[in-house]
Design a protein around this motif. Structure first.
Motif, short mmCIF file in Angstrom:
data_model
loop_
_atom_site.label_atom_id
_atom_site.label_comp_id
_atom_site.label_asym_id
_atom_site.label_seq_id
_atom_site.Cartn_x
_atom_site.Cartn_y
_atom_site.Cartn_z
N MET A 196 13.84 2.30 4.85
CA MET A 196 12.67 1.27 4.85
C MET A 196 11.43 2.20 5.25
O MET A 196 10.39 2.08 4.33
N SER A 197 11.35 3.15 5.97
CA SER A 197 10.12 3.95 6.39
C SER A 197 9.73 4.83 5.33
O SER A 197 8.52 5.04 4.79
N PHE A 198 10.68 5.53 4.66
CA PHE A 198 10.64 6.07 3.41
C PHE A 198 9.82 5.24 2.27
O PHE A 198 8.91 5.92 1.77
N THR A 199 10.38 4.29 1.95
CA THR A 199 9.94 3.45 1.07
C THR A 199 8.46 2.85 1.26
O THR A 199 7.58 3.04 0.34
N LEU A 200 8.49 2.65 2.54
CA LEU A 200 6.98 2.10 2.80
C LEU A 200 5.98 3.02 2.76
O LEU A 200 4.61 2.95 2.20
N SER A 201 6.45 4.17 3.21
CA SER A 201 5.38 5.36 3.14
C SER A 201 4.98 5.82 1.72
O SER A 201 3.92 6.10 1.38
N LEU A 202 6.14 5.95 0.81
CA LEU A 202 5.84 6.13 -0.55
C LEU A 202 4.91 5.37 -1.18
O LEU A 202 4.20 5.84 -2.02
N ASP A 203 4.99 4.02 -0.99
CA ASP A 203 4.19 3.18 -1.73
C ASP A 203 3.01 2.66 -0.87
O ASP A 203 1.97 1.89 -1.56
N ASP A 204 2.58 3.21 0.32
CA ASP A 204 1.69 2.44 0.99
C ASP A 204 0.21 3.05 0.29
O ASP A 204 0.14 4.39 0.18
N PHE A 205 -0.66 1.97 0.22
CA PHE A 205 -1.84 2.28 -0.26
C PHE A 205 -2.75 1.95 0.75
O PHE A 205 -4.00 2.99 0.91
N ILE A 206 -3.06 1.05 1.13
CA ILE A 206 -3.95 0.48 2.02
C ILE A 206 -4.32 1.20 3.07
O ILE A 206 -5.53 1.59 3.41
N ILE A 207 -3.27 1.47 3.98
CA ILE A 207 -3.72 2.24 5.16
C ILE A 207 -3.96 3.69 5.07
O ILE A 207 -4.74 4.42 5.71
N SER A 208 -3.37 4.30 3.91
CA SER A 208 -3.60 5.70 3.62
C SER A 208 -5.08 5.66 3.21
O SER A 208 -5.71 6.88 3.45
N TYR A 209 -5.51 4.65 2.25
CA TYR A 209 -6.76 4.73 1.72
C TYR A 209 -8.00 5.00 2.87
O TYR A 209 -9.00 5.50 2.72
N PHE A 210 -7.85 4.45 3.93
CA PHE A 210 -8.67 4.53 5.13
C PHE A 210 -8.44 5.77 6.02
O PHE A 210 -9.36 6.16 6.99
N THR A 211 -7.14 6.45 5.87
CA THR A 211 -7.11 7.34 6.89
C THR A 211 -6.68 8.76 6.06
O THR A 211 -6.44 9.69 6.74
N SER A 212 -7.02 8.73 4.76
CA SER A 212 -6.74 10.01 3.98
C SER A 212 -8.01 10.81 4.17
O SER A 212 -9.20 10.36 4.25
N GLY A 213 -7.78 12.32 3.79
CA GLY A 213 -9.04 12.98 3.93
C GLY A 213 -8.98 14.19 2.95
O GLY A 213 -8.15 14.23 1.87
N PRO A 214 -9.95 15.26 2.98
CA PRO A 214 -9.86 16.06 1.76
C PRO A 214 -8.59 16.69 1.40
O PRO A 214 -7.86 17.26 2.55
N GLY A 215 -8.47 17.08 0.18
CA GLY A 215 -7.22 18.11 0.23
C GLY A 215 -6.00 17.63 0.19
O GLY A 215 -4.99 18.16 -0.29
N PHE A 216 -5.78 16.38 0.65
CA PHE A 216 -4.60 15.58 0.89
C PHE A 216 -4.80 14.23 0.20
O PHE A 216 -4.99 13.30 0.97
N GLN A 217 -4.47 14.27 -0.84
CA GLN A 217 -4.41 12.82 -1.60
C GLN A 217 -3.00 12.43 -2.24
O GLN A 217 -2.25 13.19 -2.60
N THR A 218 -2.49 11.13 -1.72
CA THR A 218 -1.31 10.89 -2.29
C THR A 218 -1.58 9.86 -3.66
O THR A 218 -2.62 9.75 -3.89
N LEU A 219 0.02 10.01 -4.23
CA LEU A 219 -0.29 9.19 -5.40
C LEU A 219 -0.96 7.93 -5.68
O LEU A 219 -1.54 7.64 -6.50
N PRO A 220 -0.63 7.07 -4.47
CA PRO A 220 -1.26 5.75 -4.45
C PRO A 220 -2.81 5.91 -4.69
O PRO A 220 -3.50 5.28 -5.26
#
Lengths: 702, 274
Positions: A196-220
């Protein structure tokens, strides 16, 4: 009932799979449209495999998912074991309540709360670039933890406590008793939690959107910035590949499970066979990961660069607009790769979709870049807030290609901070198939004959500029009444139900979805290539003229490489490649005077001077900016009163008293309507609860 | 010995407790802090006062969320029931089919709804071939709600199904033996027993629906601001963290309170399941 039970699931599945079907079909589209099928082709699959950024994002996504789910599983299992030992009481229920928070809280709230924490922590340790892999890892672990704990806890409850004690009595140390006795029996819960954690992390967009920084972009996140621009079918191709591989995997898994069940039939299911099934799942998941990872790793073994120099091996962080640099598609120059090859400097390249997003990210303090390419007014603001570094022009000999007319512009009058990259104007695009007579005025965007077919800027500054042009107000006015009048005009546009777009405009204009749209002339040219019915005019009231310039940030860690990069961007062939790719007008003499340039003397990009008024944006004071964004929220929330559908433009500057903010009723008719709906809903729910309660009491009495 | 090992076992929850204080509680404290301060850090109530302006947006979000949740429930309940009635093999396949779309980025799936719903989109070109007038679907409240239902439907199906699959069949049989026809069995036996699944399904659909921002931007064309859009704008465009935090705080409190109320009413039915 029988037939219904057969048809009904089919209908629901049809609904669930309709968009996926669309996406698979259009991944084979010969044109770049995502709504008109032009013929079968594999070109998007080819483009996809040539696109390094997408693969890097995919790679990042998988790495992050693996790391975060592993950490969450270990931490969560330990926590569950500890919680299980706690007696029922305030301590236990307190911990459980906190555990539930990330699950119950809206994701957006979790995302922003973590961002606020990280930014604060970053300031505390005076390290500007905190946002990145680490913060995303923390965020992902945090929202995965509850799922692990809540999967493991029930398994622990089912485990016989005496077993562990028996093992200890037989001479096992507590630790080994745990690993030998307890862990195997809770393993299914642990594995489910991990998956479940793996799946959630794979598709997470909203939380990543606010906590991501330069040079590390995930697919969503990469996809999000693309859906703001124009989703090319290569993203569809990627999704189709992911879809098919998961489908195949699940089918195999299903068959395998079926077989093992057939084998077990008649036999009693032992813990061992269960664990075995679980191990199979893990193997299957890691197999998929490996299948995806291997080509990636191969892809990232980069050829060694030849050049030498003190800057070799350093890294340059570049923050640019999306699709704002020639990227090597269709045999063009891949500018970033060329730069890396020539100087041996690694470039970390990120994109933004508007000035405000870029500013917020930088100002938030979570990120750090060397190079940034903002527009004029934003440059002025960044200069005034001491965010930019002075450029050493002696390191940029190619600056000679920038003619006098683009030097010392209003936003950087002393020519110290910026090097012009592109210039352009906002024009009114219309679809000749829907509009008979060419418009001459911005008021066409208020024409009720085209209700529902009008697009409007989805950012306050550009939207207000159009209203200000109509009212003949200065774009950079600091007068509150002027802004209120412009806001009133924008509100009145709601009568034609405009669609507020940023980069969705491409798709919508190309597919003939809308009649009018204000947009940048350069982008119009690429739209026209896909839909020849489109035309552009520069309205008589005047248009916005803008310059996007390359700047170096104050906290740049690699200023020398940044200057090298700017100089490189000004090299005639590189500048030409960029101008061809971006389609915006170039301020580079060797580009616009080159007869081989596709847009040489193009009537839209390089119109004759003096036909219409142009104004450029300057920085606004913080008060005016706050006023603008507050008025913009009002505009977006405004619901027009159908009885008062008249649109009034007041072209003359009148200083009447009624131009100040009108006393507005917050609660619109629409809002009251929702109050009533929600009220009825709550009342029905309440009535039902009371009815049940009463019935229960009644039955108890009987 | 036994005592010491229990203490040790309790202690292994310590890293988690530290983690949740640092990364669950502390961030929320920051939200509260930002809600009541100005940019330069002094205390203010201005952010809260400004919230009145967003009342219509709040109401719209809540109403859209309710509608989407109710539709999801209506679609999901029969489906979960039908799935649970099939043989094991079919059940597994169908559950797989429900889960499969969730593995694909919801951004891309929502985007492809745009292609379906546009005025010149796939549905309308199909209708045109049949000689039916185009229907305007995109940028309407209906399209936004459709997007919510589509994206969150599996979150409603799964919990209801997993409760139904575990239902004690002897209960159902007892109900039939007592003379209940199929409808009575569903009404008196299956619905009450699957309540825990329904409750957790409602939570899992309502919360993301109320706070979404991507769906409303893509399928609503930006003309139906939901509360998520407003929050996103404060953080990503207007750089007004304080107002954004204030709106988030109210949203959070609203949702936690309504969830608490709902759980209170269903407490006697076994609590939540995931």
């Amino acid at each position: 009932m029988k037939i219904f039970s057969k048809i009904y699931p089919i209908l629901v599945f049809l609904f669930l799979y309709a968009p996926i079907l669309v996406l698979v079909i259009f991944s084979f589209n010969a044109s770049s449209s995502t709504s008109m099928f032009a013929g079968f082709s594999f070109q998007w699959y080819k483009t996809l495999f040539e696109d390094e950024t997408t693969f890097r994002a995919l790679y990042n996504t998988i790495i992050l998912a693996i790391c975060s789910s592993l950490v969450a599983t270990v931490l969560g299992t330990a926590a569950a074991v500890g919680i299980d030992k706690l007696k029922k009481g305030p301590a236990r229920s307190g911990i459980m309540a906190v555990t539930n928070i990330p699950m119950m809280n809206p994701e957006i709230v979790t995302g922003i709360s973590m961002m606020l924490l990280f930014v604060f922590a970053g300031r505390l340790v005076s390290k500007s670039a905190v946002l990145g892999f680490g913060t995303m890892l923390i965020a992902h672990v945090t929202f995965s933890l509850p799922y692990v704990i809540l999967n493991v806890l029930p398994k622990l409850r089912q485990t016989d406590r005496n077993l562990a004690e028996a093992a200890q009595d037989l001479g096992c140390k507590p630790v080994s008793a745990f690993f030998k006795v307890v862990l195997p029996s809770i393993m299914p819960g642990v594995i489910t939690g991990f998956i479940m954690s793996f799946t959630l992390s794979l598709d997470d967009f909203i939380i990543s959107y606010f906590t991501s920084g330069p040079g590390f972009q995930t697919l969503p996140i990469a996809i999000f910035s693309m859906t703001k621009k124009r989703v090319k079918p290569d993203m569809y191709a990627l999704s189709a590949i992911i879809f098919v591989s998961i489908l195949v995997l699940l089918i195999f898994y299903n068959i395998a499970q079926q077989k093992s069940e057939d084998r077990d039939r008649g036999k009693e299911k032992t813990t061992k066979s269960k664990t075995f099934g679980v191990i199979k799942t893990v193997v299957a998941v890691s197999l998929v990961a490996a299948v995806i990872l291997v080509p990636l790793i191969v892809k990232f073994v980069k050829p060694k660069t030849e050049s030498v120099g003190s800057l070799k091996g350093t890294t340059l962080y570049v923050y640019n607009w999306g699709e704002y640099i020639s990227d090597g598609a269709d045999d063009t120059v891949d500018v970033i790769a060329e730069f890396e090859k020539r100087f041996g400097i690694e470039v970390v390249y990120d994109t933004f979709d508007n000035n405000e997003t870029m500013y917020s990210k930088l100002k938030g303090g979570g990120v750090s870049y060397d190079i940034v390419i903002p527009s004029d007014y934003m440059i002025e603001r960044m200069i005034s807030e001491d965010m930019l570094a002075k450029i050493d022009y002696s390191n940029i000999p190619n600056y000679k290609y920038i003619p006098e007319q683009y030097r010392g512009l209003g936003h950087d009058p002393t020519d110290e901070y910026s090097v012009p990259y592109t210039v352009g104007m906002v024009g009114l695009i219309y679809n000749t198939a829907m509009v008979e007579e060419a418009p001459t005025s911005w008021t066409a965007l208020w024409n009720t004959d085209y209700t529902g077919n009008i697009l409007m800027f989805n950012n306050p500054r550009d939207a207000f500029a159009i209203a200000q042009s109509i009212l003949d107000i200065d774009y950079n006015t600091e007068n509150e009444a002027d802004w209120n009048r412009a806001a009133a005009v924008l509100k009145s546009q709601k009568n034609v139900s405009p669609t507020y777009v940023s980069d969705e405009v491409f798709n919508m204009m190309e597919s003939g979805e809308a009649a009018f749209a204000p947009y940048y002339a350069g982008d119009f040219l690429s739209m026209q290539e896909n839909n020849p019915d489109l035309a552009l005019v520069y309205p008589k009231e005047g248009v916005n003229f803008f310059v996007d310039s390359i700047c170096i940030l104050k906290d740049a860690k690699n200023k020398r490489a940044a200057e090298l990069f700017i100089n490189f961007m000004l090299e005639p062939e590189i500048a030409l490649a960029n101008a061809e790719y971006i389609c915006y007008a170039s301020p580079h003499t060797e580009v616009y005077s080159n007869p081989e340039y596709s847009y040489y003397q193009n009537e839209y990009l390089y119109p004759e001077e003096g036909q219409f008024k142009t104004q450029n944006f300057l920085n606004l004071s913080p008060e005016t900016l706050a006023l603008m964004s507050s008025l913009w929220d009002d505009v977006k929330n405004y619901v027009p009163d159908p009885n008062d559908a008249e649109i009034v433009f007041t072209p003359l500057k009148d200083t009447d008293t009624d131009t100040t903010a009108p006393a507005e009723t917050v609660m619109t008719a629409e809002a009251w309507q929702y109050v009533i709906y929600i009220g009825i809903f709550v009342a029905v729910c309440l009535a039902y609860v009371i009815f049940r309660y009463a019935r229960k009491k009644y039955r108890e009495n009987v | 010995m036994s005592n010491r090992s229990t203490l040790g076992a309790k202690l292994i929850a310590a890293p988690y407790i530290v983690w949740s204080v640092l990364f669950i509680i502390a961030p929320l404290i920051f939200v509260v802090y930002y809600s009541f301060t100005t940019v330069d850090g002094s205390f203010t109530l201005a952010n809260m006062a400004e919230l009145g302006k967003y009342a219509p947006t709040f109401l719209r979000s809540i109403w859209f969320g309710i509608v989407a949740t109710v539709i999801c429930l209506i679609i999901a309940f029969p489906l979960a029931y039908f799935i649970s009635q099939k043989t094991d093999k079919v059940q597994r396949t169908m559950v797989m089919l429900v889960m499969l779309p969730m593995w694909m980025s919801f951004l891309i799936r929502t985007y492809s709804w745009m292609a379906l719903l546009q005025d010149t989109g796939i549905i309308n070109s199909f209708l045109a071939k049949l000689g039916i007038d185009a229907v305007h679907m995109i940028n309407t409240p209906g399209a936004v709600i459709l997007g919510m239902v589509y994206n969150f439907l599996p979150f409603m199906i799964m919990p209801i199904y997993s409760v139904m699959a575990k239902l004690d069949h002897s209960m159902v049989e007892a109900c039939q033996d007592l003379g209940g026809n199929r409808l009575t069995v569903i009404r008196r036996c299956i619905i009450p027993m699957s309540m825990p699944g329904v409750v957790s399904g409602i939570t899992m659909v309502f919360v993301p629906s109320v706070s979404t921002f991507y769906i409303s931007q893509k399928l609503g064309g930006g003309s139906f601001d939901l509360i998520g859009d407003v929050i996103e704008r404060q953080f990503q465009q207007s750089y007004n963290y304080n107002l954004g935090a204030a709106i988030s705080l109210v949203l959070m409190v609203l949702i936690l309170v309504s969830m608490a109320v709902m759980n209170r009413f269903t407490e006697d039915e076994e609590g939540m399941v995931i």
